[in-house]
Enzyme design. Sequence first.
Site, PDB file in Angstrom:
ATOM      1  N   ASP A  43       0.739  -1.170   0.004  1.00  0.00           N
ATOM      2  CA  ASP A  43      -0.023   0.080   0.045  1.00  0.00           C
ATOM      3  C   ASP A  43       0.905   1.202  -0.319  1.00  0.00           C
ATOM      4  O   ASP A  43       0.314   2.288   0.010  1.00  0.00           O
ATOM      5  CB  ASP A  43      -1.163   0.157   1.082  1.00  0.00           C
ATOM      6  CG  ASP A  43      -0.383  -0.084   2.483  1.00  0.00           C
ATOM      7  OD1 ASP A  43       0.717   0.046   2.622  1.00  0.00           O
ATOM      8  OD2 ASP A  43      -1.098   0.149   3.415  1.00  0.00           O
ATOM      9  N   SER A  44       2.293   1.155   0.218  1.00  0.00           N
ATOM     10  CA  SER A  44       3.181   2.198  -0.262  1.00  0.00           C
ATOM     11  C   SER A  44       3.016   2.765  -1.541  1.00  0.00           C
ATOM     12  O   SER A  44       3.318   3.990  -1.990  1.00  0.00           O
ATOM     13  CB  SER A  44       4.580   1.750  -0.204  1.00  0.00           C
ATOM     14  OG  SER A  44       4.925   0.461  -0.880  1.00  0.00           O
ATOM     15  N   GLU A 174       9.460  -4.408  10.500  1.00  0.00           N
ATOM     16  CA  GLU A 174       9.920  -3.163   9.720  1.00  0.00           C
ATOM     17  C   GLU A 174      10.579  -2.387  11.079  1.00  0.00           C
ATOM     18  O   GLU A 174       9.777  -1.963  11.752  1.00  0.00           O
ATOM     19  CB  GLU A 174       8.634  -2.559   8.971  1.00  0.00           C
ATOM     20  CG  GLU A 174       9.048  -1.150   8.725  1.00  0.00           C
ATOM     21  CD  GLU A 174       8.037  -0.449   7.635  1.00  0.00           C
ATOM     22  OE1 GLU A 174       6.955  -1.100   7.226  1.00  0.00           O
ATOM     23  OE2 GLU A 174       8.286   0.550   7.269  1.00  0.00           O
TER      24      GLU A 174
HETATM   25  O1  KIV Z   1       3.410  -1.124   1.673  1.00  0.00           O
HETATM   26  C1  KIV Z   1       4.726  -1.696   1.517  1.00  0.00           C
HETATM   27  O2  KIV Z   1       5.353  -1.512   0.648  1.00  0.00           O
HETATM   28  C2  KIV Z   1       5.306  -2.288   2.591  1.00  0.00           C
HETATM   29  C3  KIV Z   1       6.691  -2.520   2.800  1.00  0.00           C
HETATM   30  C4  KIV Z   1       7.253  -1.271   3.517  1.00  0.00           C
HETATM   31  C5  KIV Z   1       7.084  -3.959   3.561  1.00  0.00           C
HETATM   32  O3  KIV Z   1       4.330  -2.629   3.517  1.00  0.00           O
END
Ligand code: KIV
Length: 248
Positions: A43-44, A174
């Site tokens: 969701d990044s 994380e």
């Molecule tokens: O949304 C994302 O990219 C993540 C990573 C930072 C693990 O959750």
Amino acid sequence: MLTPEDLKAKKSQGEKISMITAYDFAFAQMAEAAGVDQILVGDSLANTMLGYKSTREIGMNEMLIFVAAVCRGAPNTHIVADMPYLSDKDPQTAYDNAKRFMDLGAASIKLEGTPEGVIEFLRSKDIPVCAHLGLLPQTAENFKQKGKTEEEAHAIEDAAKFVDSLGCFETVLEHIPEELGKKITREVKSVTIGIGGGKFTDGQVLVMHDALGMHQRKLPPFATKFVDMFALGTEGIKKYIDSVKAKQ
Ligand code: KIV
């Protein structure tokens, strides 16, 4: 495509696992061609692809488009679909949303924290679950390292054992101290994937935009830029502009 069992076998053989985020067809093709073990449609993408400040600003509608594109681009790679904010707010909602990802071709889903009864329900429906502990961007008040105090470290360790006992095949850790990442990795059956969790986790994940230098934002302290695609892309576009102006 690697199954959860294959990934756990790699853990027991001490083979490191590579995971990278991808959000669209082209970059999913690139990740698959490079031979990455797993692709996370994180969701990044709220930040990297859509320019929002917080991952809380996107929901299932956006995620479904990107998960579908990545599944088309990397049909032979294990794709982890990230549950966006509130999409896992209760067991039934989580299952309905997870099922939509799985129907598109995702191999597993990832969710942050331990929402009440959700992991249990998803596992009872045979949905492969990757947990996410430590810094939880959807609900974090700040982006500082978690698990620095003894109390916080114990809470993360207990949560890791708990999700392991519920049958999560994998856990993203994380931004936690290296020693904590090492301890948890030794203690759980599930595969641990670090992002700022030190070098002892079973594998590592990076946000593709950080790893490939696709933006100009400050990188998190644990991210490494392996190429500078922002510079390469800008240079390519400048060459194109010059050729247009020169009427070539
Ligand atoms: O949304 C994302 O990219 C993540 C990573 C930072 C693990 O959750």
